[in-house]
Design a protein around this motif. Structure first.
Motif, mmCIF file in Angstrom:
data_model
loop_
_atom_site.group_PDB
_atom_site.id
_atom_site.type_symbol
_atom_site.label_atom_id
_atom_site.label_comp_id
_atom_site.label_asym_id
_atom_site.label_seq_id
_atom_site.Cartn_x
_atom_site.Cartn_y
_atom_site.Cartn_z
ATOM 1 N N LYS A 1 59.487 -64.502 29.685
ATOM 2 C CA LYS A 1 59.747 -63.155 29.185
ATOM 3 C C LYS A 1 58.878 -62.094 29.840
ATOM 4 O O LYS A 1 59.185 -60.922 29.779
ATOM 5 N N LEU B 1 60.558 -59.382 32.097
ATOM 6 C CA LEU B 1 61.201 -58.201 31.514
ATOM 7 C C LEU B 1 60.193 -57.244 30.889
ATOM 8 O O LEU B 1 60.513 -56.099 30.611
ATOM 9 N N GLY B 2 58.975 -57.710 30.660
ATOM 10 C CA GLY B 2 57.953 -56.863 30.038
ATOM 11 C C GLY B 2 57.180 -56.017 31.039
ATOM 12 O O GLY B 2 56.354 -55.189 30.658
ATOM 13 N N GLY C 1 55.396 -46.322 34.229
ATOM 14 C CA GLY C 1 55.336 -45.762 32.877
ATOM 15 C C GLY C 1 55.454 -46.855 31.819
ATOM 16 O O GLY C 1 55.239 -48.032 32.102
ATOM 17 N N VAL C 2 55.820 -46.454 30.582
ATOM 18 C CA VAL C 2 55.958 -47.455 29.521
ATOM 19 C C VAL C 2 57.325 -48.137 29.558
ATOM 20 O O VAL C 2 57.515 -49.195 28.981
ATOM 21 N N THR C 3 58.308 -47.512 30.200
ATOM 22 C CA THR C 3 59.634 -48.125 30.292
ATOM 23 C C THR C 3 59.524 -49.428 31.075
ATOM 24 O O THR C 3 58.958 -49.441 32.159
ATOM 25 N N THR C 4 60.048 -50.510 30.485
ATOM 26 C CA THR C 4 59.922 -51.807 31.143
ATOM 27 C C THR C 4 61.193 -52.165 31.906
ATOM 28 O O THR C 4 62.244 -51.546 31.723
ATOM 29 N N GLY D 1 62.902 -54.587 31.333
ATOM 30 C CA GLY D 1 63.857 -55.072 30.344
ATOM 31 C C GLY D 1 64.845 -54.021 29.865
ATOM 32 O O GLY D 1 65.972 -54.356 29.485
ATOM 33 N N ILE D 2 64.463 -52.755 29.877
ATOM 34 C CA ILE D 2 65.362 -51.709 29.367
ATOM 35 C C ILE D 2 66.631 -51.591 30.224
ATOM 36 O O ILE D 2 67.734 -51.769 29.714
ATOM 37 N N VAL E 1 67.736 -53.718 32.323
ATOM 38 C CA VAL E 1 68.419 -55.021 32.346
ATOM 39 C C VAL E 1 69.260 -55.193 31.076
ATOM 40 O O VAL E 1 70.438 -55.555 31.132
ATOM 41 N N GLY E 2 68.672 -54.895 29.921
ATOM 42 C CA GLY E 2 69.400 -55.034 28.651
ATOM 43 C C GLY E 2 70.605 -54.103 28.598
ATOM 44 O O GLY E 2 71.712 -54.523 28.253
#
Lengths: 105, 570
Positions: free
Chosen positions: A51, A54-55, A61-64, A66-67, A69-70
């Motif tokens: 995991k 994705l983190g 920035g704070v956007t990972t 995973g965002i 991708v999801g």
């Protein structure tokens, strides 16, 4: 009714166009279905096994990672259905129409 | 009270009086206990919705003459309308409030969860939708029974349908009672009775036409309301998601962890099992499958799924933004948290201490971004959502009883349309009354597992029977029957033996659950498919030979639609 129906079934089944429709559509539909399965299970199994990927931060920035991708998985579901509908509307429907008209004769 | 309600069924004025009197009663109760205030804006807007839908029901009742009208809206729904209705069936109050609540509490995990609910749709489109429309008439049992023995297959399909409907309905009724109690300040029992009576009216008088239009209107209201909330949240951050995420990580007790996968996904087996249940369970939900018969042909069925997938995907993106909006705008505001809740080091409350728990975050957010009228609107939409979903479930259950059990199994086809539809209407009334009773009985029980159970049974009984009978020539009645029941029994048993029910709901000690995973689909689906295959292969009867020989006719019709029941124009 049964004899007439059996004859119709046999006639349609022997129609090369019917065989072409079934072959093409079956291949296309299963390909897309497997793509969806691969995308979704790829996503959740990545989370199950690793995991951290994705983190990670996407661009400092704070956007990972995973965002996108999801959201991408959600959008891919819509895009895949769209691809199928376009292909079916343009190709498969026309072929089906020809088969149905020929069968009526 | 109940008798008085039933007597006034069908009179559109009844909802007004019931709601009015209940509101007055609850207002008194609230004054005494001081626990929940009456939300007059919400009640007003909900009354407007009820009046409008009762008007539609009256209009639909006038158009509902044949069995096809009652079960399938005469096949006169367009692909776009059906897409909205399907999306409406799927966007329940539980998914709206539950997913935004999950994002509010855990961030990214909410997104992972929502994705699973969407990915079944493309698979339905590619493999099921068009074949279903070409082969069936009113229920998925029509498809499974196309070349198999109608009596036995319909007993199986109707059982699968009723089990799924029962669990789904109990979960919705209990959720409805609690939500309405909280939002409107009505008594739990009153809320359950109102929901039950309205759904009976929609289904018994308006059939599929009313059920579909109620669903479409609600879908539009919900999508509109959620879009407005997401817009307002993003506007506060200059439409920069990064700015919104940054603020959220600063004030959420979990900090940066909300931007990454958390504890939702544990081991690969659970992940795959849940994934299978969501992906293929959708393809076995009777109230969803029934919608494919409301359109004129396979082409419209196909379009329905395209639109539905778009609406549902868009809705999940909205709930994600709404969840983050709730973090950024509510977490430091004492107005939304229980008295005496502890403030953490970063000046924020804990999401769990929210009034009505974190599942109310979307409702509270509506007040924060749009004031009390918008709060009233969203509350009314949540109520409407429950109504529309339970109506769809009730219709699916009533159809299984009248079309599958009564017409085919009991009357063996010796009945007429009018009688069949009347039985369906009576069944809707009975299902409604039972649902009210069960909703009342289960008030104090945690019913969260029931939706999961409904999906597990749908994926392990309905879907395998449907898929094997359409795709595999070798499927016989005996095989489908044994495999289907094995799937049904194994999925239900394994859910009861899982930690989520055995330990969390039944209260046995931790670690005593005999089955280690919360979702059984990986195992119960395998059992069902293997069972259908094995007992079909072993079936050497004459009947089995005929069934295999009849596959060609089914195959030609499923691929081309030759001989399929067409649209009935009005």
């Amino acid at each position: 009714m049964s004899l007439e129906k059996d004859a119709l079934t046999a006639r349609v089944k022997a129609d090369p166009k019917f065989q072409e429709l079934v072959r093409k559509r079956t291949f296309f539909a299963w390909t897309l279905a497997l793509m969806m399965v691969a995308i979704y299970f790829g996503f959740v199994l990545t989370i199950a096994f690793n995991k951290q990927i994705l983190g990670q931060s996407l661009a400092g920035g704070v956007t990972t990672v995973g965002i996108p991708v999801g959201l991408g998985v959600i959008i891919s579901a819509f895009v895949l259905t769209g691809i199928y509908v376009v292909r079916a509307n343009s190709g498969f429907d026309e072929l089906t129409k020809q088969i149905v008209e020929k069968a009526k004769l | 009270m109940v008798r008085q309600l039933i007597r006034s069924l069908g009179r559109s004025a009844f909802a007004l009086t019931v709601l009015g009197s209940s509101a007055a009663f609850a207002a008194g109760a609230a004054e005494v206990s001081g626990k929940s205030d009456i939300n007059y804006e919400a009640i007003g807007m909900f009354l407007a919705f009820v009046l409008m839908t009762l008007g539609i029901t009256k209009w639909a009742a006038g158009r509902t003459k044949s069995a096809s009208d009652f079960y399938a809206a005469g096949g006169g729904i367009t692909g776009f309308q059906n897409g909205l209705a399907i999306a409406g069936d799927y966007m329940s109050a539980a998914s709206f409030l539950g997913i935004s609540g999950l994002v509010f509490a855990n961030g990214y995990d909410g997104l992972i969860y929502s994705v699973g609910w969407l990915v079944g749709w493309p698979v339905i489109l590619f493999l099921i939708a068009e074949r279903l429309r070409n082969l069936g008439k009113f229920t998925f049992a029509d498809v499974a029974a196309f070349r198999l023995d109608a009596t036995r297959i319909r007993i199986l399909s109707a059982t699968g349908t009723l089990v799924v409907v029962a669990f789904y309905l109990i979960a919705q009724m209990v959720g409805a009672g609690k939500l309405i109690q909280l939002l409107f300040g009505l008594e739990y029992l009153h809320a359950v009775v109102i929901v039950g009576c309205l759904m009976i009216v929609y289904v018994a008088f308006g059939g599929m036409v009313a059920t579909t239009w109620v669903q479409i209107i609600k879908a539009c209201l919900l999508l509109g309301g959620a879009s407005f909330m997401a817009f307002m949240v993003l506007a506060k951050f200059g439409f920069s998601p990064e700015a919104m995420f940054k603020r959220a990580t600063e004030i959420h007790p979990k900090g940066l962890a909300i931007m990454a996968p958390g504890a939702l996904i544990k081991d690969p087996i659970s992940t795959i099992s849940l994934g299978l249940a969501l992906m293929f369970g959708t393809a076995g939900l009777p109230h969803i499958l029934m919608r494919f018969f409301t359109v004129s042909d396979a082409k419209e069925a196909r379009k329905s799924v395209f639109y539905a997938t778009g609406f549902i995907g868009y809705f999940y993106i909205l709930t994600f933004i709404i969840g983050f909006g709730a973090i950024t705008l509510l977490l430091q505001d004492p107005a939304f948290f229980k008295a005496g809740a502890v403030i953490g080091a970063n000046g924020s409350y804990s999401p769990a201490d929210m009034i009505g728990t974190g599942n109310m975050s979307a409702i509270h957010l509506s007040k924060a971004v749009g004031g009390s009228w918008f709060l009233g609107f969203i509350s009314a939409v949540a109520f409407a959502t429950i109504l529309a979903v339970v109506a769809g479930l009730t219709l699916a259950g009533a159809t299984a009883i009248s079309h599958d059990l009564y017409a085919s199994v009991i009357a063996k086809g010796h009945t007429n349309e009018e009688r069949e539809v009347n039985i369906s209407k009576a069944s809707a009334v009975v299902i409604g009354i039972i649902a009210i009773g069960l909703g009342y009985m289960f008030e104090k029980i945690n019913v969260a597992f029931m939706v999961g159970l409904a999906f597990a049974v749908a994926a392990s009984c309905n879907f395998p029977v449907l898929a094997m009978s359409t795709f595999w020539r070798g499927t016989t009645t005996t095989g489908a029957l044994i495999g289907g029941f094995l799937g049904l029994i194994s999925s239900a048993t394994l859910v009861v033996l899982s930690p989520g029910v055995w330990e969390a709901t039944l209260g046995y000690p931790k670690g005593s659950a005999l089955f280690p995973y919360d979702n059984p689909a990986l195992f119960s689906m395998s059992i069902a498919f293997f069972g259908i295959w094995l007992f079909s292969v072993l079936d050497g009867s004459e009947r089995a030979q005929k069934e295999r020989a009849a596959f060609d006719a089914q195959y030609v019709r499923s691929e081309t639609g030759i001989g399929a029941s067409g649209a009935v124009s009005h």
